[in-house]
Design a protein around this motif. Structure first.
Motif, PDB file in Angstrom:
ATOM      1  N   THR A  42       0.827  -1.209   0.000  1.00  0.00           N
ATOM      2  CA  THR A  42       0.000   0.000   0.000  1.00  0.00           C
ATOM      3  C   THR A  42       0.858   1.253   0.000  1.00  0.00           C
ATOM      4  O   THR A  42       0.579   2.224  -0.733  1.00  0.00           O
ATOM      5  N   THR A  43       1.887   1.262   0.830  1.00  0.00           N
ATOM      6  CA  THR A  43       2.801   2.414   0.862  1.00  0.00           C
ATOM      7  C   THR A  43       3.426   2.649  -0.500  1.00  0.00           C
ATOM      8  O   THR A  43       3.534   3.796  -0.970  1.00  0.00           O
ATOM      9  N   TYR A  44       3.845   1.589  -1.172  1.00  0.00           N
ATOM     10  CA  TYR A  44       4.462   1.684  -2.499  1.00  0.00           C
ATOM     11  C   TYR A  44       3.485   2.314  -3.494  1.00  0.00           C
ATOM     12  O   TYR A  44       3.829   3.254  -4.220  1.00  0.00           O
ATOM     13  N   LEU A  45       2.253   1.812  -3.512  1.00  0.00           N
ATOM     14  CA  LEU A  45       1.256   2.307  -4.459  1.00  0.00           C
ATOM     15  C   LEU A  45       0.885   3.757  -4.176  1.00  0.00           C
ATOM     16  O   LEU A  45       0.752   4.578  -5.096  1.00  0.00           O
ATOM     17  N   GLN A  46       0.721   4.099  -2.908  1.00  0.00           N
ATOM     18  CA  GLN A  46       0.343   5.469  -2.561  1.00  0.00           C
ATOM     19  C   GLN A  46       1.453   6.470  -2.874  1.00  0.00           C
ATOM     20  O   GLN A  46       1.186   7.624  -3.199  1.00  0.00           O
ATOM     21  N   THR A  47       2.691   6.016  -2.775  1.00  0.00           N
ATOM     22  CA  THR A  47       3.831   6.909  -3.032  1.00  0.00           C
ATOM     23  C   THR A  47       4.023   7.191  -4.513  1.00  0.00           C
ATOM     24  O   THR A  47       4.338   8.312  -4.908  1.00  0.00           O
ATOM     25  N   LEU A  48       3.796   6.183  -5.348  1.00  0.00           N
ATOM     26  CA  LEU A  48       4.147   6.309  -6.768  1.00  0.00           C
ATOM     27  C   LEU A  48       2.976   6.630  -7.687  1.00  0.00           C
ATOM     28  O   LEU A  48       3.179   7.190  -8.772  1.00  0.00           O
ATOM     29  N   PHE A  49       1.761   6.296  -7.312  1.00  0.00           N
ATOM     30  CA  PHE A  49       0.648   6.365  -8.264  1.00  0.00           C
ATOM     31  C   PHE A  49      -0.490   7.230  -7.756  1.00  0.00           C
ATOM     32  O   PHE A  49      -0.727   7.349  -6.543  1.00  0.00           O
ATOM     33  N   GLU A  50      -1.226   7.810  -8.723  1.00  0.00           N
ATOM     34  CA  GLU A  50      -2.526   8.396  -8.440  1.00  0.00           C
ATOM     35  C   GLU A  50      -3.543   7.268  -8.384  1.00  0.00           C
ATOM     36  O   GLU A  50      -3.372   6.206  -9.007  1.00  0.00           O
ATOM     37  N   ALA A  51      -4.627   7.486  -7.658  1.00  0.00           N
ATOM     38  CA  ALA A  51      -5.612   6.419  -7.462  1.00  0.00           C
ATOM     39  C   ALA A  51      -6.199   5.932  -8.778  1.00  0.00           C
ATOM     40  O   ALA A  51      -6.562   4.752  -8.918  1.00  0.00           O
ATOM     41  N   SER A  52      -6.297   6.809  -9.780  1.00  0.00           N
ATOM     42  CA  SER A  52      -6.942   6.448 -11.051  1.00  0.00           C
ATOM     43  C   SER A  52      -5.989   5.815 -12.059  1.00  0.00           C
ATOM     44  O   SER A  52      -6.424   5.456 -13.155  1.00  0.00           O
ATOM     45  N   GLU A  53      -4.723   5.689 -11.728  1.00  0.00           N
ATOM     46  CA  GLU A  53      -3.730   5.204 -12.697  1.00  0.00           C
ATOM     47  C   GLU A  53      -3.604   3.681 -12.655  1.00  0.00           C
ATOM     48  O   GLU A  53      -3.586   3.076 -11.579  1.00  0.00           O
ATOM     49  N   ASN A  54      -3.502   3.088 -13.851  1.00  0.00           N
ATOM     50  CA  ASN A  54      -3.342   1.639 -13.940  1.00  0.00           C
ATOM     51  C   ASN A  54      -1.933   1.226 -13.532  1.00  0.00           C
ATOM     52  O   ASN A  54      -0.953   1.889 -13.865  1.00  0.00           O
ATOM     53  N   VAL A  55      -1.864   0.090 -12.844  1.00  0.00           N
ATOM     54  CA  VAL A  55      -0.599  -0.430 -12.332  1.00  0.00           C
ATOM     55  C   VAL A  55      -0.325  -1.788 -12.955  1.00  0.00           C
ATOM     56  O   VAL A  55      -1.213  -2.644 -13.026  1.00  0.00           O
ATOM     57  N   GLY A  56       0.909  -1.986 -13.410  1.00  0.00           N
ATOM     58  CA  GLY A  56       1.322  -3.277 -13.940  1.00  0.00           C
ATOM     59  C   GLY A  56       2.085  -4.069 -12.901  1.00  0.00           C
ATOM     60  O   GLY A  56       2.950  -3.525 -12.227  1.00  0.00           O
ATOM     61  N   TYR A  57       1.755  -5.360 -12.750  1.00  0.00           N
ATOM     62  CA  TYR A  57       2.442  -6.201 -11.767  1.00  0.00           C
ATOM     63  C   TYR A  57       2.486  -7.630 -12.288  1.00  0.00           C
ATOM     64  O   TYR A  57       1.716  -8.033 -13.168  1.00  0.00           O
ATOM     65  N   VAL A  58       3.413  -8.427 -11.747  1.00  0.00           N
ATOM     66  CA  VAL A  58       3.605  -9.804 -12.191  1.00  0.00           C
ATOM     67  C   VAL A  58       3.803 -10.699 -10.974  1.00  0.00           C
ATOM     68  O   VAL A  58       4.661 -10.426 -10.128  1.00  0.00           O
ATOM     69  N   THR A  59       2.999 -11.765 -10.888  1.00  0.00           N
ATOM     70  CA  THR A  59       3.207 -12.791  -9.852  1.00  0.00           C
ATOM     71  C   THR A  59       3.491 -14.149 -10.466  1.00  0.00           C
ATOM     72  O   THR A  59       4.061 -15.026  -9.807  1.00  0.00           O
ATOM     73  N   ASP A  60       3.108 -14.340 -11.745  1.00  0.00           N
ATOM     74  CA  ASP A  60       3.347 -15.630 -12.409  1.00  0.00           C
ATOM     75  C   ASP A  60       4.762 -15.663 -12.989  1.00  0.00           C
ATOM     76  O   ASP A  60       5.246 -14.665 -13.536  1.00  0.00           O
ATOM     77  N   THR A  61       5.404 -16.792 -12.894  1.00  0.00           N
ATOM     78  CA  THR A  61       6.771 -16.951 -13.413  1.00  0.00           C
ATOM     79  C   THR A  61       6.890 -18.243 -14.199  1.00  0.00           C
ATOM     80  O   THR A  61       6.007 -19.108 -14.171  1.00  0.00           O
TER      81      THR A  61
END
Length: 754
Positions: A134-153
């Motif tokens: 949550t801290t990471y997302l709040q620091t770098l992004f606006e609430a309306s901005e799409n975020v890319g992430y990867v958990t599958d390897t």
């Protein structure tokens, strides 16, 4: 093998994982065309773990047989440019650094990685994955901005876990809301991850349509990562550099991931700012992986575990608050320019000027350029200058300060250079009392560009206490386009470095531009950019004089008279005193007649042989005028001199004072030149009018001479209404006449009265 551009270095900017199959093949074909090996292609291709197959590069390599339109290194160069590489044609040390400039030398160094103390990182006392993410997302992004992430390897053949493309369909606000509701199970929000591999996140917002650079909506952050040193030192250097870090994450491996604010307006500005950022980091010991340049790059996601270690936030909002603030700070830290000084502080106690090296021309520690055409004997003139400095004698009439001199010979082999020095010494008649003060650095076949030669020269000369360094010729070490002002400014700055470091004058020569030089000012004769003429403290320019037959005959007469006078003095001095008048001493014919009467046969034959040699020497002479532009001294009167191999001698008697340079007309004052120019222009206009009138007469001749009326009608068809009286005036003015027997018929005036 040497390559103009190191293509392997450029491939560091190209990620094979983002290339199509054909683009990947093109890289291999380009490498083979430019002389690289299959191993080079294979090593680079390994970075694409998802598609790399061992042995495939070597198999395809043998099929690249070439074609009429080969794939060349330019393909790789363009790929590298598209990914942020900026070509470096020259260092820009003489102007303000731009975003697209590469930082060179020791500039922008803030920390010494060998001396800086490490700064430890500490795992959170209470492990709260939801809070981390949550801290990471709040620091770098606006609430309306799409975020890319990867958990599958997936796992490659080496057993390394690599990320898939992942997801980018949810906003930061949606993720934060779901995290608050997941009761600590972030896998329920992002998807379960492999604890041996960890998870990743993209630090710039996306459009939700994909995860490539084209899908980035804001070029806000860049990744700084270095895994070549201890974690503690990475942490310390990043903080010491005061990088504008929004979030610093421990990767769970060998590195820290610093998400740095670059705040670029677009992709082009992003690339330039990241280049600048990475170069500063590299100068300070952080060897950044060039693959991290992409704005869509993945970074380690905090709040998960990786092979038994936690990926966690080390700190947020470190260093400077913004990119602009950090950039201003990094520029200011490296500003070693002196502060402005008040004239009042020195008015009553002025600092001493540098002592002269060449009296009235050049001070010690300053620069001098000698310019002239190829046949001017510039190298011999520089050798004469070397001797004059070493012996403390005059050079072209100017007294030289005695001291050690280094002659950098870039053109001749060692034996030829040494032979020239000895020949010039002998021809000048200067006793070699101080030849130990002349050092010759023979670099034929070993010369390097001036920016590489300068530090080598400074290192070798540092303890020799030279007062002059002569570099002959500079075309051997010229770097860049000689017509480019900024490139030549960088080139000539190397002479400043030598002069500053050694406290010695730097003297070098350059060639004239093509064409006649007589009508030009001395500052405009040197080839290439005007920087050549305006940079040095003294410009010595040589221009050839156009010798007349009468002058050459006078010089031959003088040379012959001197030969006979010397023989009389040796073999019959009494005859010289009693029988040879002063007028006879100035006449070659009279001296020859005296020789027949007063010299024995052997002496007479020897004299005649020397007369022939003296005559040939005069015929081989060339005459030159030395003009100058000086920064420290008043302008000197032109110096005329003769060049008779291997030395130049000043014309002390004034034989050349009225001779003009080649390509120049008679010497005239400016007002006279302007008047003649106007007259020439008027004459040209009259000539063109006469030709126009003659064309009119020919065109109107339909088998018989035209009349005045015919010409009036013809001119009217060209848009010119010409009165009768004007036509009649042109008839006389342009060599025609009206035949009195045939009315207005116009005929050429042949001198007979019609």
């Amino acid at each position: 093998m040497e390559h103009k551009i190191d293509l392997i270095a450029l491939l560091a900017y190209v990620d094979p994982a983002f290339l199509s199959y054909q683009e990947w093949v093109n890289v291999g074909m380009a490498l083979k065309y430019e002389g690289y090996t299959a191993s080079d292609w294979d090593s680079w291709s390994r970075q694409d773990g998802g598609r790399y197959n061992p042995g495939e590069c070597f198999k395809k390599w043998t099929s690249f047989e070439g074609s009429g339109t080969p794939v060349t290194g330019a393909t790789i160069t363009q790929m590298a440019k598209d990914n942020g590489w900026m070509p470096r044609s020259f260092d820009r040390e003489d102007r303000e650094l731009g975003w697209d400039d590469e930082i060179a030398g020791g500039d922008y160094v803030v920390v010494d990685k060998n001396w800086i103390e490490g700064k430890e990182i500490h795992e959170p006392a209470t492990w709260n994955p939801v809070q981390q993410l949550t801290t990471y997302l709040q620091t770098l992004f606006e609430a309306s901005e799409n975020v890319g992430y990867v958990t599958d390897t997936w796992q490659n053949e080496d057993g390394k876990y690599l990320p898939t493309k992942g997801a980018s369909d949810r906003t930061a606000g949606e993720l934060i809301e779901l995290l608050h509701l997941c009761e600590g199970d972030i896998g329920a929000v992002l998807g379960d991850y492999n604890p041996e591999a960890g998870a990743w996140i993209r630090f710039n917002p996306l459009d939700g349509q994909g995860v490539k650079n084209d899908n980035v909506t804001e070029f806000r952050y860049a990744l700084v990562e270095s895994d070549t040193m201890e974690i503690e030192k990475q942490n310390a250097i990043m903080r010491e550099l005061e990088l504008p870090i929004a979030v610093m994450v421990y990767s769970g491996g060998k590195s820290l991931h610093a998400i740095v604010r670059v705040e670029a307006a677009n992709y082009d500005e992003y690339r330039k700012r990241v280049d600048y950022l990475y170069n500063v980091c590299k100068r300070n010991g952080l060897h950044i992986d060039n693959q991290n340049r992409n704005p869509s790059r993945l970074s380690r996601l905090p709040g998960v575990e990786r092979n038994g270690k936690k990926q966690f936030i080390v700190d947020t909002n470190i260093g400077r608050a913004t990119w602009a603030e950090w950039h201003e700070w990094i520029e200011g830290v490296n500003d070693d320019l002196p502060d402005p000084e008040s004239l009042a502080n020195y008015w009553d106690n002025m600092p001493k000027l540098a002592p002269p090296l060449i009296e009235g021309v050049l001070r010690q520690g300053h620069k001098m350029l000698m310019a002239g055409p190829s046949k001017a004997g510039k190298s011999f003139l520089q050798i004469q200058l070397s001797i004059a400095i070493a012996e403390g004698v005059k050079w072209l009439g100017w007294q030289c300060t005695q001291g050690r001199v280094l002659y950098v010979n870039l053109e001749l082999d060692s034996a030829s250079a040494l032979d020239r020095f000895k020949n010039v010494y002998i021809a000048l008649g200067v006793p070699p009392m101080n030849i130990d003060k002349i050092d010759i650095w023979n670099l034929r076949g070993k010369s390097v560009p001036m920016d590489k030669l300068a530090p080598k020269l400074i290192r070798r000369a540092a303890k020799k206490q030279y007062i002059a360094v002569i570099i002959d010729p500079i075309y051997k070490v010229l770097t860049g386009d000689e017509n480019s002002a900024d490139q030549m400014a960088h080139f000539t700055n190397q002479f400043d470095k030598i002069a500053t470091e050694l406290g010695a004058s730097v003297i070098y020569c350059h060639h004239h531009s093509k064409g006649s030089q007589g009508g030009k000012k001395s500052m405009d004769r040197a080839s290439g950019s005007g920087v050549f003429a305006r940079d040095p403290d003294a410009l010595i320019d040589l221009v050839e004089l156009d010798l007349t037959e009468d002058l050459l005959k006078q010089e031959e007469n003088k040379a012959i008279c001197q030969v006979y006078k010397r023989f009389f003095a040796q073999y019959n001095p009494q005859y010289l005193q009693q029988s040879v008048s002063q007028d006879d001493e100035l006449s070659a014919r009279a001296m020859e007649e005296h020789a027949k009467r007063a010299l024995y046969n052997d002496a007479q034959a020897a004299a005649q042989a020397e007369v022939q040699l003296a005559t040939k020497a005069v015929q081989a002479r060339s005459a030159w005028r030395v003009e100058g532009t000086l920064r420290e001294y008043a302008k000197f009167a032109p110096v005329n001199m003769w060049f008779q191999y291997p030395v130049h001698r000043v014309d002390d008697v004034g034989s050349l004072k009225d001779i003009n340079p080649e390509g120049d007309g008679p010497q005239q004052p400016p007002w006279k030149k302007a008047t003649d120019k106007r007259k020439a222009k008027a004459k040209e206009e009259r000539r063109s009018k006469a030709e126009e009138f003659e064309d009119a007469v020919v065109n109107c001749n339909m088998g018989e001479p035209p009349t005045v009326k015919d010409l009036q009608e013809w001119f009217s068809t060209t848009g010119k209404e010409i009165p009768d009286r004007t036509i009649r005036g042109w008839v006389t003015k342009f060599g025609y006449m009206i035949d009195k027997n045939n009315g207005n018929v116009i005929v050429k005036n042949d001198g007979n009265d019609h």
